[in-house]
Design a protein around this motif. Structure first.
Motif, short mmCIF file in Angstrom:
data_model
loop_
_atom_site.label_atom_id
_atom_site.label_comp_id
_atom_site.label_asym_id
_atom_site.label_seq_id
_atom_site.Cartn_x
_atom_site.Cartn_y
_atom_site.Cartn_z
N CYS A 260 0.21 -1.23 -0.46
CA CYS A 260 -0.12 -0.02 -0.43
C CYS A 260 0.86 1.26 -0.05
CB CYS A 260 -0.81 0.18 1.25
SG CYS A 260 -1.58 1.34 1.76
N CYS A 263 -0.34 3.61 3.61
CA CYS A 263 0.50 3.87 4.89
C CYS A 263 2.13 2.81 4.76
CB CYS A 263 -0.98 2.76 5.17
SG CYS A 263 -1.14 1.26 5.03
N GLY A 267 -0.98 -0.86 7.34
CA GLY A 267 -2.39 -0.74 7.46
C GLY A 267 -3.85 0.74 7.10
N CYS A 268 -4.16 0.61 6.38
CA CYS A 268 -5.06 1.89 6.61
C CYS A 268 -6.55 1.66 5.74
CB CYS A 268 -4.69 2.78 5.89
SG CYS A 268 -4.21 2.74 4.36
N CYS A 271 -6.12 0.17 1.60
CA CYS A 271 -6.11 -1.04 1.79
C CYS A 271 -6.64 -2.42 2.41
CB CYS A 271 -4.56 -1.33 1.90
SG CYS A 271 -3.89 -0.69 4.08
#
Ligand SMILES: [Zn+2]
Length: 336
Positions: A260, A263, A267-268, A271
């Motif tokens: 991604c 981020c 993790g965001c 994604c």
């Protein structure tokens, strides 16, 4: 007296004179050899010396007057011409009127960029028909009769054996058939059609298909090519991961995720907290596809990958709905 009337006529006519041609005509009328003043002098010889002298002097003075009138009229005409020139002067320093210039559609821009990156790796751009025969779209690509992709709900049929191509992969077949023998590296950009519609799917969308066939082509070549592509498109530190998948025309097949770019893998929302974004499908060209086009799979191998251009553009520009690409809203399009 006659001379007096010539004088007043001259005054009036010269004052009304509007052009150089008219001025010349007036000059001839009064001062010419057969002009009114010259006529006055005719028959002068019959006069007494005293009167002759007086008349001569008067005519000469009238002649001077007319000459003065001519000069005055000339000056007036010149001033008028100058005024006209000034009024008609063009200011060449003023900026011109620019015609309205459009710009390339974000889909075209994205596709051009991808093709440009691929061209540096030796992939030649190729095109194929959007209306395709069943053989190229399915059969030669190892899609068996009972494969779900052949069902009416996925594919637009024009006639029983003729479809709107569901992928750019048929161009693989056409390119390989047109080629005498490998090596070959081609990239095909174009429209594809599927019976599918929601926020991220449209019945018509765009793909780029890449195909490389040569001796000794492996998954390492495929991964290297895709890694370089996402690094150029998204971020220099992007990485890809391959997940086992299934496509009838490749074996083995893989789905490709890239790290991604938003981020950097933490993790965001983009994604969905996985750190990875799915971007394309790929694999090594299935031996039976190579056989169909007359390439010996014992000697040659190849890889193929298909990218959805809308998906790439949506990710790059943060576009939430695929429909925005096709609404032709200038407020949207002008941002690119
Ligand atoms: Zn993320």
């Amino acid at each position: 007296m006659q001379l007096e009337s010539i004088r007043s006529e001259a005054k009036l006519k010269f004052s009304k004179c509007k052009s150089r041609e008219e001025l010349e005509a007036l000059r001839v009328q009064f001062l010419g050899k057969k002009g009114s003043l010259a006529t006055m002098l005719k028959g002068m010889g019959a006069l007494e010396p005293e009167k002759r002298k007086k008349l001569g002097a008067e005519v000469n003075s009238a002649k001077s007057e007319v000459e003065a009138l001519i000069e005055k009229a000339k000056l007036k005409l010149a001033k008028k011409a100058e005024g006209k020139l000034l009024r008609e002067k063009i200011d060449i320093t003023l900026p011109g009127k620019n015609p309205a210039v459009g710009s390339l559609h974000p889909i075209t821009q994205t596709a051009n960029e991808i093709l440009e990156i691929l061209s540096h790796l030796g992939f030649d751009p190729v095109r194929g028909p959007e209306i395709e025969h069943d053989f190229y779209n399915f059969e030669a690509l190892n899609v068996p009769e009972d494969h779900p992709a052949r069902e009416m709900q996925d594919t637009f049929y024009i006639a029983p054996e003729v479809v709107l191509r569901t992928q750019t992969s048929p161009v693989q077949i056409r390119s390989m058939l047109a080629l005498e023998k490998p090596p070959m590296r081609v990239a095909c950009f174009g429209k594809v059609f599927r019976h599918d519609q929601d926020a991220t799917h449209s019945p018509m969308f765009h793909q780029i298909e890449i195909l490389c066939v040569d001796k000794g082509i492996s998954f390492a070549d495929l991964k290297g090519t895709l890694t370089l592509l996402v690094q150029r498109l998204f971020s220099q530190d992007s990485t890809v991961r391959l997940r086992p998948s299934f496509f009838p025309f490749t074996e083995p097949s893989a789905e490709v995720d890239m790290s991604c770019f938003s981020c950097k893998g933490k993790g965001c929302r983009l994604c969905k907290d996985t750190g990875w974004i799915e971007i394309l499908g790929c694999g090594l060209v299935h031996p039976s596809v190579l056989k169909t086009v007359g390439v010996d799979p014992e000697v040659y191998s190849g890889f193929a990958a298909g990218l959805g251009i809308e998906r790439i553009a949506m990710l790059r520009y943060g576009i939430p709905h695929i429909g925005l690409f096709y609404d032709n809203d200038l407020r949207f399009l002008k941002q690119f």
